[in-house]
Design an enzyme around this catalytic site. Sequence first.
Site, PDB file in Angstrom:
ATOM      1  CD  GLN A 118       7.398   9.082  -1.977  1.00  0.00           C
ATOM      2  OE1 GLN A 118       6.283   8.748  -1.618  1.00  0.00           O
ATOM      3  NE2 GLN A 118       7.678  10.294  -2.429  1.00  0.00           N
ATOM      4  CD  GLU A 137      -1.544 -16.076  11.868  1.00  0.00           C
ATOM      5  OE1 GLU A 137      -1.598 -16.275  10.664  1.00  0.00           O
ATOM      6  OE2 GLU A 137      -0.854 -16.755  12.652  1.00  0.00           O
ATOM      7  CB  THR A 177      -2.219  -5.848  16.802  1.00  0.00           C
ATOM      8  OG1 THR A 177      -2.057  -5.814  18.230  1.00  0.00           O
ATOM      9  CG2 THR A 177      -3.700  -5.965  16.445  1.00  0.00           C
ATOM     10  CB  SER A 203      -6.228  -7.690  20.886  1.00  0.00           C
ATOM     11  OG  SER A 203      -5.765  -7.155  19.665  1.00  0.00           O
ATOM     12  CG  ASN A 209     -18.156  -8.403  21.720  1.00  0.00           C
ATOM     13  OD1 ASN A 209     -17.983  -7.239  21.341  1.00  0.00           O
ATOM     14  ND2 ASN A 209     -19.359  -8.959  21.801  1.00  0.00           N
ATOM     15  CB  ALA A 210     -13.108 -12.848  21.187  1.00  0.00           C
ATOM     16  N   GLY A 239       4.335   8.251  -9.371  1.00  0.00           N
ATOM     17  CA  GLY A 239       2.982   8.127  -9.899  1.00  0.00           C
ATOM     18  C   GLY A 239       2.700   6.722 -10.405  1.00  0.00           C
TER      19      GLY A 239
END
Lengths: 388, 398, 260
Positions: A336, A363, A365, A131, A128-129, A340
């Site tokens: 890209q 660390e 967001t 951010s 629950n901790a 392939g």
Amino acid sequence: MNYFLTEEQQMLRELTRQVAEEKIVPVRAALDEKEEFPHEIMKVLAQSDIFGIFIPEEYGGLGMGSLELCLAVEELSWACLGVSTTYAANALGTYPILLFGSEEQKEKYLPAIAAGKKLVAFALTEANAGSDAAGVQSTAVKDGDYYILNGTKQWITNGGEASIYTVIAITDRSKGPRGASAFIVDKGTPGFSFGKKEKKMGIRASITSELIFEECRIPKENILGREGMGFIVAMKTLDQSRVGVGAQGLGVAQGAVDEAIKFAKQRVQFGKPIISFQAIQHMLADMSTRVEASRALVYAVAKHIDSGAKDFSKVAAMAKVFATDTAMKVTTDAVQVMGGSGYMREYPVEKMMRDAKILQIYEGTNQIQRNVIGQALIKEAVSRENGS
Amino acid sequence: MRIVVDNKLCTGCETCLSSCPYDAIVLKDDKAFINEYCQLCRACLEVCPEGAIKEIETGVGVEDTTDRDSFRGVWVFAEQRDGRIADVSFELLGAGRRLADAREAGLSAVLFGADNSEAERLIHWGADRVYHSEAPVFEHFNDEPYVELLSRLISEHRPEILLTGATPTGRSFFPRVAARVGTGLTADCTSLEIDSETGNLLQVRPAFGGNIMATILCPYRRPQMATVRPRVMKKGQYDKTGTGEILKIKADDIQSKTRVTETIKEVSETMVNLQEADVIVAGGRGLGKIEGFQMLQELAGLLGGAIGASRAAVDEEWIPYSHQVGQTGKTVCPKIYIACGISGAVQHLVGMQSSDIIIAINKNPDAPIFNVANYAIVGDVYEVLPVIIQKLKEVKGI
Amino acid sequence: MKIIVCIKQVPDTAEVRINPETNTLIRDGVPSIINPFDLHAIEAGLHLKSELGGTVTVLTMGPPQAEDALREAISMGADEAVLLTDRAFAGSDTLATAYTMSSAVRTIGFDIILCGKQAIDGDTAQVGPEMAEFLNIPHVAYVGKFEEINAGMLRVQRLMDEGYDVVETSVPVLLTVVKELNQPRLPSLKGKMKAKKSVIKKLTHPDIGTEEKNLGLAGSPTQVKNIFAPEAKKDRKVLTGTPGEQAAQLIEELKSLKCI
């Protein structure tokens, strides 16, 4: 580009690149595939003094700073973010001791860390901790000469492999954010065990585990700073390490650009190497430009920190946001360019793309980083108004 | 003799710098300068556009003091292990006979250890005479006793040419013999001829990992000594009725500061002896997975061959290092080398390109392995090999 | 314990080529490196030092630029480095090289001498054993493993074509080592910094008490007569078609070669 690196900095870069090329590149795909902790590489880093670069000379380190740490992290990330995350998490776990440790704590722990004999982990995150760091629920209750630790930390990088843990727990819930404290916990302390090992999308050479504290008694001298300083310890530590995450982004992005260029030179379609097509050239040009801009920002912020600056939360956040968003964009574009082949595990860029994603998340967001920058802008604006 | 740069002619254009395989030419005060790395290979002489690089006689050279004419005959040192003479010795008797005939001299063999029946085999393979010591000190290979006795024999009998196999044994103790008797030694030769004008031995050997061949001479010292790569020379005629003399040599006074306490035959499941195998089936990164080697193993089994590998496959830990062929692995020259999914990096090629027949199977038509291949199959190893194995089984009626 | 490691700076041979038209060498941009086998010798030296104490001295013979190789060895952990350099050494073959190196080793003092099994430019593998002869000490070539390490005795595995011998030798001794022995370490950062500052000791002909007639060309019985390109494959056959057709053609070829 010439970033005016000193001779020692160039040596460090050369050495970490050598480690990356000779020891990491050949095994990175296998480590990723097997989700295997890079024990051998950690030994090489230890033996090459790379664990000691940011630790003061009096504790057996090389006494270098943030820029040097960034250079090392960049080169390791160029080869494998899983490895560099293991290395960088060690630094993250060490900063609380470096910044807030007593002389006795430093003497006890730093030499072994500098020599790479002991790995460190930083334990803040809980279910629950994330951010919201204030949501920490683990507790440390004083009992004579001991604190009794209870609670569960999750997603802890190096959890289980590290010998030393810097852990944030609540000592006085009534004091809110000022009720948290930071502790050093040695692996093997009774009541300290490890829970499940996470299965991840990327950085799979790094280990991410749960830490479980059940009536874990730790000596009271293991507290970092004073009681109630827990969140300050955590925030200062994260401020310090943030630019390093930027360096990770920079490294992996450079790795992806290098792979894309190498591939584009060899791959022939319509009778020509695809690098001769402007569609490809423009993508490579944009990728390279972003990488160089990241480098300029990351190095500049690291130098700013090394100059002794007091408050660098904003610029560190900028470096992290810019370089890691770049990493995501550039690794995706590298896939890209390679088409392939890029998508296949035979080539390294799909791994780089999977790996890069975490950089925008851990660390703090990139959304939280933007909050940090935004709040700093408001603060600066207010102080300007008040000043004028 | 020495190679020098004429400073008046040198323009400092640096053309010669890259021609030197030994990195012996450097730019000094804007002029080319040949330093002490120079091996007198003369590679630079022709590249200088100004003709500024010259060969000069310095009067310095090996003193021609050896009484060369008193050295006669060709000797082959026959290596034995566990009492059995190594095959390379018979190959050298073949080559030795050719050289001895050219020099109108006799051919002798030297054998330390093993019993009389082995000494007789040397006669059957063409030796006119065998110097044989059955002293117990030669039960195992120790350098010092070998060096001591062979040096004594050289001093006494003065052979003109002395050969042995370029095996771990030969390459370990022959240099000491050369140093003891003060003569030259050429390593790992692949061709030996007599110069019809001078009578000197022309010793051809690969250098730079096989990228370059060099002809080496030892004009003023005797004996002319060489170690010779196994499986390069043709064996002579085996003649069970051949006769010759076997001289027994005493060596009771000879001792060793090293002692062999055990000799271990590596019993790896594949029993690789790459250097002796007639057929080698080798795999590289193109196999993509460890299971590929099982298929190679099956093919090798059918052909009676050994398993080789490129460094990439060893690095992937698909197969132990003992199978590695190439610059940092083994150098091999089997009759047939089948390269499966090996791209053919130079480091690999130098280890196998002297094989008689090279068959390469690779997806990439531009793979460098095809440049050295006699038979090129562009295709997927996993599609081609199973068919080959199937057809081989049919041929063999399995 | 005084440990001496003999190394050689070599061109990265994989890159060296000969132009078959002109018979000249092409080695544009070929970097110089420490002979790869010598890296294993350095690692062995550092390992023996950690077991027995003492110092590791690296020694090379060559022109001034060979200092780079010595500095690299220091950055890996060698204590000191010696460069043998003199015009008089020019043109040395293996015998003259071994004579010169052994004279230097005698001047420096030694207990254990280590060499790589061979240099990748010449591939002769002769200098080590020849040095041992000049020094009148035993040697063991192709050392693939240390079984026991004592100040007065070493027990090692000597790799042979089929397996290995366990060999006991007294000290002083010279060992030539193979790749199987160890994994060479990378330089350390402190080592690199030390290497940068280190003074490389230089020894010349008069310093090591050598006799002129045994040096360089005068001391070299062998001569390079000429160099040339190895023969190229001329008769390449490309087997085409489906995998089945390719396989069938190959079987026919193998039959015609009497291989099956």
